[in-house]
Each structure stands twice: as C-alpha cells, then as structure tokens.
Scaffold this motif. Structure first.
Motif, short mmCIF file in Angstrom:
data_model
loop_
_atom_site.label_atom_id
_atom_site.label_comp_id
_atom_site.label_asym_id
_atom_site.label_seq_id
_atom_site.Cartn_x
_atom_site.Cartn_y
_atom_site.Cartn_z
N PRO A 1 0.50 -0.93 -0.48
CA PRO A 1 0.18 -0.02 0.46
C PRO A 1 0.61 1.13 0.19
O PRO A 1 1.80 1.48 0.56
CB PRO A 1 -0.97 -0.15 0.99
CG PRO A 1 0.23 -1.21 1.99
CD PRO A 1 1.21 -2.25 1.01
N LEU A 2 -0.08 2.70 -0.83
CA LEU A 2 1.08 4.18 -0.94
C LEU A 2 1.48 4.13 1.27
O LEU A 2 0.79 4.10 1.76
CB LEU A 2 0.36 4.76 -0.97
CG LEU A 2 0.10 4.30 -3.06
CD1 LEU A 2 -0.87 5.46 -3.60
CD2 LEU A 2 1.65 4.62 -3.60
N PRO A 3 2.29 4.75 0.93
CA PRO A 3 2.35 5.46 2.99
C PRO A 3 1.00 6.53 2.28
O PRO A 3 0.50 7.25 1.88
CB PRO A 3 3.44 6.72 2.18
CG PRO A 3 4.56 5.79 1.12
CD PRO A 3 3.14 4.78 0.48
N THR A 4 0.49 6.61 4.27
CA THR A 4 -0.27 7.46 4.64
C THR A 4 -0.27 9.19 4.16
O THR A 4 0.63 9.55 4.25
CB THR A 4 -0.83 6.98 5.81
OG1 THR A 4 0.48 6.77 6.75
CG2 THR A 4 -0.66 5.42 6.55
N ARG A 5 -1.13 9.31 4.07
CA ARG A 5 -0.75 11.28 3.72
C ARG A 5 -1.24 11.32 5.49
O ARG A 5 -2.02 11.14 5.97
CB ARG A 5 -2.21 11.51 3.61
CG ARG A 5 -2.06 12.80 2.26
CD ARG A 5 -3.50 13.21 1.62
NE ARG A 5 -4.05 14.38 2.58
CZ ARG A 5 -5.47 14.63 3.01
NH1 ARG A 5 -5.43 14.72 1.67
NH2 ARG A 5 -6.10 15.09 3.19
N ALA A 6 0.13 12.99 5.32
CA ALA A 6 0.42 13.33 6.02
C ALA A 6 -1.27 14.52 6.76
O ALA A 6 -1.69 15.22 5.83
CB ALA A 6 0.77 14.51 6.07
N GLU A 7 -1.07 14.94 8.01
CA GLU A 7 -1.81 15.79 8.00
C GLU A 7 -1.59 16.95 8.37
O GLU A 7 -1.86 16.42 10.33
CB GLU A 7 -3.48 14.90 8.46
CG GLU A 7 -4.65 13.85 7.81
CD GLU A 7 -5.05 14.20 6.47
OE1 GLU A 7 -5.31 15.70 6.56
OE2 GLU A 7 -4.88 13.55 5.80
N PRO A 8 -0.93 17.72 8.23
CA PRO A 8 -0.51 19.52 8.79
C PRO A 8 -0.79 19.61 9.75
O PRO A 8 -3.03 19.50 9.36
CB PRO A 8 0.32 19.59 8.34
CG PRO A 8 0.01 19.24 6.32
CD PRO A 8 -0.82 17.91 7.11
N SER A 9 -0.97 21.12 10.53
CA SER A 9 -1.61 21.12 10.91
C SER A 9 -2.40 22.50 10.68
O SER A 9 -3.81 23.27 10.68
CB SER A 9 -1.03 21.52 12.28
OG SER A 9 -0.25 23.16 11.95
#
Length: 474
Positions: free
Chosen positions: A78-86
């Motif tokens: 699977p692809l890496p998880t997407r970041a959720e910056p502030s």
C-alpha cells in the motif's frame, strides 16, 4: 477496461491485460501467455507483445522470470499514509538538520540511496564535453557581455521550442537563465514575499524549499499531499481563505520526495484557484521530462491566463548535473526577476549555456531522454522488488510513474534518523523523513534514490539496510 481505439496496438493490449488483472480474472502468480502464443492469437508482431509486457512491467502489474516467461505480480504494498499537517503558519528551522544529514561524516559511500541525482553513468557526458569545447570556440567576444541579462539567446530559444512541443507558446524573452533551477526558485520566492509572510508548500516537501523559507524569514503553511496525485486542493482553498498566503511553491510533476503526479485537470483547477485569489505559483518542475512512459505531463503553467505561474526547470536532473543551468519562464514577473538575477549573480556560466544550446540543436536530447526514462523505470522496478524482499512486511512505498525517488514508510516505532546514522557507518546513504518537514515530521519515513543502475552490490546494500531496519525492533 474501456479501450482507446486511437492508442497504439501495444497499449491497447497492455490495457486489456491490466483490466483482466484488475478484475481478478488474472491473479497474482498466474503465468501470462508467451510472446509467441500472444503474437499468434492476436495477429500482431513480437515487438508489439514485448512493448505491452514491458509497459505492464513498468506499472508493477507483471514480472519477468528468467527463462520462465511473465507472471502477474503480487499485489503491491500500500501507498504511504497521507500527512495531515496543522495548516498553521510556522517558522522554519531545518537548515542545520539538512546540513548534518547531507554530509557523509567522512564515510565512503558505496550505496548512494540518499543522493539527489541519478547516476552520472546515465548522462551523455562525453558528447556534452565535445559540445562544451565546440561552443566555447565559436563564442564571440561580444556574446560574453551583450547577452548577460537573460542568458544565452540560442539556449532560451531552444527551451522555448521545448515548451512549444507541449503546446505552450512561451516568448524566449520571458525565460531567465539561472545557476540551476534552485537559484531561480529562490529568486522567485524573494521577489514575491517579504519577511514574515506565509507561503504554501507541500508536506512532505522539498527540503531546499524549506531552507529558502528559513533564509528569507518566511512562515510555512504545510499542505496535505497525496502520494499519488499531489497537493490537496480542498485544503489549499481553506488555507488560502484562512491565512492569505503571499505565494505557493509546489512540485506538480513527480514531486520530491513522494513522486506524485498531479493530473492535468487538477493542475487546471489549481491555477484557477490561485488566480481567483491573485496568488502566484512557483512551479518547481525539474523532473517533468523524466516520465517513465508516454508523453511528458503538462505543467500547471499550461493553464494560466494571467502570467502568474513562474515555471522553473533545469537540465541538472535530465542531462547535465554539474553544469548548473536552470531557468524560469516567469510570465508577467520576467522583468522583475531579471533585475533580481542581475543584482544577485549577474549571469550564469556562458560556456555551459553555449554547450547545452549546441547539444540541443543537434537533436540528440530526445534520444538521450528515451534511454534515460527506460533506465529509470527499470531501476525503479528493481528497487521496489528488493524492498519487498528485504524490508519488513508492513512497509509502505510509493510507485511513481516518473522521476527516481521512492518514499518509504516503515512500520510504527521505526526511526529513520537512527537508521541514517547506522547505515552511514556502513557506506549506505539515505534521506530521512524529518528533513522534508517544517515540523520535523515523518520520523519513520525515508526517501530512497533509485537512479543508480541496479547491481549485485546495490542489492546487497539494500538487503543490509533491511537488516538494520529489522534490528531496530519497535
């Protein structure tokens, strides 16, 4: 899968087989018909079948087994998880970390997985050397001063011709030649902002962009970025309304470090959104011509209507790493950018510019690019297969359709900074995730360079890297 009747025969065949794999009619491990069988049943040439199989292999859907034929590949990681910056503007302080991580600590590197460049063996260095010699001989004394402001006129015309092949009519006078794309990117950022301003960037993003923001006293607004398709435009719209940034710096094609390619319709929507808010886009597009198959992707600049996209390109990643020749197609900002260039460094290297102009005139660049793209695609497949063999089972990894970087997300509990130190001691470099974040995020991620011809020593080095990862015992 719906067939495109206008597509080449090999692509139609590849799409049909891809559809069978996607539907489950062909399962992982199933053997495909031999080239001879497919040629006979389809009434096509062996070359058509080979091209179709090569295309499927480049997509990671099938694998070749020596003397055994082609088989459906296992389901990719699977692809890496997407970041959720502030999403909040913040000061940047990454330069010291980047300087530390880019150094070798006196170690001899034999596996440069952390490098920012493909292998020098992939470039036509001898032909460039001859072009450099010839270009210097034919350079008139008047050229050395008369064309200082924008750079070599012939090279600017050659670059404009390459834009025209994409359907973009770029006036050569709009093109400002720079000492590598990085100088142009920094000049563009300096032109558009003042200390304290906020700038939208990707997360994870190119560490040199973060360093530029830090140097100019700017604040970063980090955008959630999809590993496959780039920046999240819904988040972008929200952040624009909330923070009124002064500029946006994005890689729209084969983003570093993720490798994502923003689709053309998304690029169009990106430009429309920024134009509504009168925000300039600094488009870092140095990997644009390194697609693994098909035509080069259109840049976001193709969709502008107000001249507010500063499109930055370079020959450093595709032709001549050491020549340090880049450019900015700066639209309405060209005069101001030119003045900024003059005040900073006056001019780039005239011999290098003249050499590249002569090389491009000779018509060999596209042949070189075709060979380079094939090599990068082959090397990416080899590294992906080696990661699957040697890294922990829960590892996530990107599968870009161009460029030469892979973004790897290790299982919970792993530390890429500690891994970097341990690998460096054994002559293996890598790029740890925190250097791609204003906040030092992505501690369990790393960027690997697959731009080196795959050899048994590199395979052993990646296997050793896998052992070091497993030894961390999260």
């Amino acid at each position: 899968m719906k067939q495109d009747a206008a597509a080449p025969r090999y692509r139609q065949l590849a799409d049909e087989i891809a559809g069978l794999i996607g539907s489950g009619a062909l399962r992982p491990g199933d053997r495909l018909p031999s080239v001879r069988q497919t040629r006979a049943s389809r009434g096509c040439s062996a070359a058509t079948v080979f091209q179709a199989y090569y295309l499927l292999e480049s997509r990671g859907l099938i694998r070749a087994a020596e003397r055994s034929g082609y088989f459906v590949a296992p389901k990719p990681a699977p692809l890496p998880t997407r970041a959720e910056p502030s999403g909040e503007p913040q000061a940047v302080a990454v330069s010291e970390l980047v300087f530390q991580l880019l150094g070798t600590g006196g170690h001899e590197i034999h596996a440069p997985f952390g490098s920012a460049f493909p292998s020098p063996a992939l470039f036509p260095l001898e032909k460039l050397r001859r072009a450099l010699s010839s270009g210097s001989r034919h350079m008139s004394p008047a050229q050395l001063t008369s064309q200082l402001p924008g750079g070599d006129d012939e090279l600017r015309h050659q670059i404009a011709r390459r834009y025209l092949r994409l359907g973009l009519a770029i006036d050569p006078e709009e093109i400002v030649l720079c000492n590598g794309a990085l100088e142009g990117l920094n000049l563009a950022l300096q032109l558009l902002t003042r200390p304290g301003d906020a700038v939208l960037i990707e997360s994870p993003g190119f560490y040199a962009a973060l360093q530029a923001l830090e140097r100019l006293g700017l604040r970063a607004i980090e955008l959630p970025t999809d590993p496959a398709e780039g920046a999240d435009l819904e988040a972008l719209a929200t952040l624009i309304e909330r923070h009124r940034p002064k500029a946006c710096w994005l890689m729209t094609s084969f983003q570093n470090p993720l490798g994502g390619l923003m689709p053309s319709d998304k690029k169009r929507a990106l430009v429309a959104l920024l134009e509504r808010h009168d925000i300039a886009l600094i488009e870092d597009d140095v990997y644009a011509e390194l697609q693994h198959e098909g035509p080069a992707p259109l840049p976001a600049k193709a969709f502008e209507t107000r001249g507010a996209v500063l499109h930055c390109g370079s020959f450093s990643k595709s032709l001549a790493p050491g020549y340090r020749v880049g450019w900015v197609a700066a639209g309405r900002y060209a005069p101001a950018l030119l003045r900024a260039k003059l005040s900073l460094s006056l001019s780039g290297s005239w011999p290098a510019q003249a050499a590249l102009a002569q090389y491009l005139q000779g018509g060999e660049y596209d042949r070189h690019l075709r060979a380079l793209r094939r090599a990068l695609a082959t090397q990416q497949r080899a590294m992906l297969a080696a990661i699957e063999r040697h890294f922990p089972p829960d590892t996530r990894v990107t599968r870009p359709s161009g460029g030469y970087f892979l973004w790897v997300e290790l299982p919970e509990g792993h530390d890429s900074l500690a891994l970097h130190a341990a690998a460096l001691a054994e002559g293996i470099s890598l790029a740890p995730g925190p250097m791609f974040s204003a906040r030092g995020d992505f501690r369990r991620c790393l960027r690997l360079n697959c731009g080196q011809p795959w050899t048994p020593p590199l395979e052993r080095a990646l296997a050793r890297l896998g052992e070091l990862i497993r030894s961390q015992r999260p």
